[in-house]
Design an enzyme around this catalytic site. Structure first.
Site, PDB file in Angstrom:
ATOM      1  N   MET A 175       0.835  -1.176   0.000  1.00 47.90           N
ATOM      2  CA  MET A 175       0.000   0.000   0.000  1.00 47.90           C
ATOM      3  C   MET A 175       0.878   1.236   0.000  1.00 47.90           C
ATOM      4  SD  MET A 175      -3.176  -0.915   0.248  1.00 47.90           S
ATOM      5  CE  MET A 175      -4.158  -2.298   0.709  1.00 47.90           C
ATOM      6  N   CYS A 176       0.397   2.282  -0.620  1.00 46.92           N
ATOM      7  CA  CYS A 176       1.074   3.575  -0.647  1.00 46.92           C
ATOM      8  C   CYS A 176       0.062   4.645  -0.287  1.00 46.92           C
ATOM      9  CB  CYS A 176       1.642   3.857  -2.038  1.00 46.92           C
ATOM     10  SG  CYS A 176       2.979   2.734  -2.524  1.00 46.92           S
ATOM     11  N   GLY A 177       0.536   5.844  -0.071  1.00 50.04           N
ATOM     12  CA  GLY A 177      -0.331   6.977   0.182  1.00 50.04           C
ATOM     13  C   GLY A 177      -0.051   8.058  -0.841  1.00 50.04           C
TER      14      GLY A 177
END
Length: 88
Positions: free
Chosen positions: A1-3
């Site tokens: 996951m990334c933001g």
């Protein structure tokens, strides 16, 4: 996951992007990056590490512009190289 975060405003957005990336830090702790745009010129800073370590005062002075995007990376593919820090 990334933001990922994007902001368009009337004044400089660098501090708002920094604050947003700090809040999104839990989404990725491998690398952080930000690109802003002022008068058609892009300003980029990215590196491995936490948001607080990647962006110093000198970098924030350079990251001028009323629009920009920021990214925190959690590597699910590739390597931990700073070359893979985003945005590209």
């Amino acid at each position: 996951m990334c933001g990922v975060v994007g902001i368009f405003g009337r004044g400089n957005v660098n501090q708002a992007l920094f604050d947003a990336l700090t809040v999104l830090q839990h989404r990725g702790q491998d690398a952080a990056g930000m690109v802003t745009c002022a008068n058609g010129k892009f300003h980029l800073r990215k590196d491995n590490g936490l948001v607080r370590d990647v962006f110093r005062t000198r970098h924030m002075h350079y990251l001028t512009g009323n629009m920009g995007i920021g990214h925190v990376r959690y590597p699910t593919a590739g390597t931990s190289s700073s070359a893979e820090a985003q945005p590209f």
